[in-house]
Motif scaffolding. Structure first.
Motif, short mmCIF file in Angstrom:
data_model
loop_
_atom_site.label_atom_id
_atom_site.label_comp_id
_atom_site.label_asym_id
_atom_site.label_seq_id
_atom_site.Cartn_x
_atom_site.Cartn_y
_atom_site.Cartn_z
N MET A 81 0.81 -1.21 0.00
CA MET A 81 0.00 0.00 0.00
C MET A 81 0.85 1.27 0.00
SD MET A 81 -3.06 -1.01 2.56
CE MET A 81 -4.28 -2.20 2.09
N ALA A 82 2.15 1.12 -0.23
CA ALA A 82 2.99 2.31 -0.33
C ALA A 82 2.41 3.21 -1.42
CB ALA A 82 4.42 1.92 -0.66
N ASN A 83 2.44 4.48 -1.17
CA ASN A 83 1.89 5.51 -2.05
C ASN A 83 0.36 5.58 -2.00
OD1 ASN A 83 2.60 7.76 -3.57
ND2 ASN A 83 2.18 6.71 -5.48
N TRP A 84 -0.22 5.00 -0.97
CA TRP A 84 -1.65 5.18 -0.68
C TRP A 84 -1.74 6.19 0.45
CZ3 TRP A 84 -5.35 0.46 -0.65
CH2 TRP A 84 -5.10 -0.37 -1.74
N SER A 85 -2.86 6.85 0.58
CA SER A 85 -3.10 7.71 1.73
C SER A 85 -3.73 6.86 2.84
CB SER A 85 -4.05 8.86 1.36
OG SER A 85 -5.37 8.36 1.18
N GLU A 116 -7.26 6.08 2.10
CA GLU A 116 -7.48 5.00 1.14
C GLU A 116 -7.17 3.63 1.76
OE1 GLU A 116 -6.12 7.37 -2.90
OE2 GLU A 116 -4.59 6.60 -1.54
N ALA A 117 -6.14 3.58 2.61
CA ALA A 117 -5.68 2.30 3.15
C ALA A 117 -6.63 1.72 4.20
CB ALA A 117 -4.29 2.47 3.76
N CYS A 168 2.15 12.02 9.54
CA CYS A 168 1.84 12.36 8.15
C CYS A 168 0.39 12.83 8.11
CB CYS A 168 2.00 11.14 7.26
SG CYS A 168 3.66 10.45 7.31
N ASN A 228 -2.48 12.43 2.71
CA ASN A 228 -1.26 12.41 1.88
C ASN A 228 -0.75 11.00 1.61
OD1 ASN A 228 -1.36 15.17 1.98
ND2 ASN A 228 0.69 15.43 2.78
N ARG A 229 -0.03 10.88 0.51
CA ARG A 229 0.59 9.63 0.11
C ARG A 229 2.10 9.75 0.25
NH1 ARG A 229 -2.49 8.12 -5.50
NH2 ARG A 229 -4.58 8.04 -4.61
N HIS A 230 2.74 8.63 0.56
CA HIS A 230 4.20 8.57 0.65
C HIS A 230 4.66 7.26 0.03
CE1 HIS A 230 4.48 12.09 3.24
NE2 HIS A 230 3.43 11.61 3.87
N THR A 231 5.59 7.33 -0.90
CA THR A 231 6.02 6.14 -1.63
C THR A 231 6.76 5.14 -0.74
OG1 THR A 231 8.07 7.23 -2.28
CG2 THR A 231 6.21 7.38 -3.82
#
Length: 166
Positions: free
Chosen positions: A58-62, A65-66, A143, A147-150
């Motif tokens: 789920m990297a790059n999900w907010s 969303e997760a 965070c 926001n999303r973070h890769t």
């Protein structure tokens, strides 16, 4: 150990990466006020979280969303104290570019709404207010909920239960 028994601010300095102790970011003085939100914790002082997963997929999900995706998979997000305990017991759970948020913890404001921050555990780059001396140290920070973070997944488990210790 139940998150109500030992606060995150006391546990975080026990984290280690090499010779670097863990730290809480300076702009999170309220770290101990983050509490379980939508997560049922056992009453027992000691319990176990099963089926731990860092949530790399789920990297790059907010977080927004997760959370429903985890629920749809029958998983429960970790609270901050559980995430810290996981890294204390299995330091390899935290590796550069593969770190995680603990979206089972949120901060409820005085008016009842949820703060837009969500706690996370990652490895400091030693920049900005962290200071060079903290490069590669475990870091508890936050965070934004949207926001999303890769490089951040969402730590979760399949359940929580009594710990049979002797």
């Amino acid at each position: 150990v139940h998150p109500d028994r030992v606060p995150a601010s006391a546990l975080t300095p026990l984290l280690r990466r090499g010779d670097k102790p863990g730290f809480v970011v300076v702009d999170m003085p309220d770290v101990d006020d983050f509490a379980p939100a939508g997560v049922e914790l056992p009453d027992s002082a000691l319990y176990v979280v099963t089926g731990l997963d860092r949530g790399d997929r789920m990297a790059n999900w907010s977080p927004e969303e997760a959370l429903p995706a985890l629920a749809g998979e029958g998983r429960t997000p970790l609270v901050l104290g559980e995430g810290i305990h996981w890294v204390l017991q299995q330091p390899a759970a935290l590796e550069r570019n593969h770190c995680f948020m603990t979206i089972g913890s949120r901060l409820r404001k005085a008016n009842g709404t949820l703060d837009a921050r969500t706690p996370a555990i990652w490895i400091s780059n030693g920049t900005g207010r962290d200071g060079r001396e903290r490069r590669d140290a475990p870091k508890v920070g936050w965070c934004w909920w949207g926001n999303r973070h890769t490089w951040l997944g969402f730590a979760s488990g399949t359940g929580r239960g009594e710990c049979n210790h002797r």
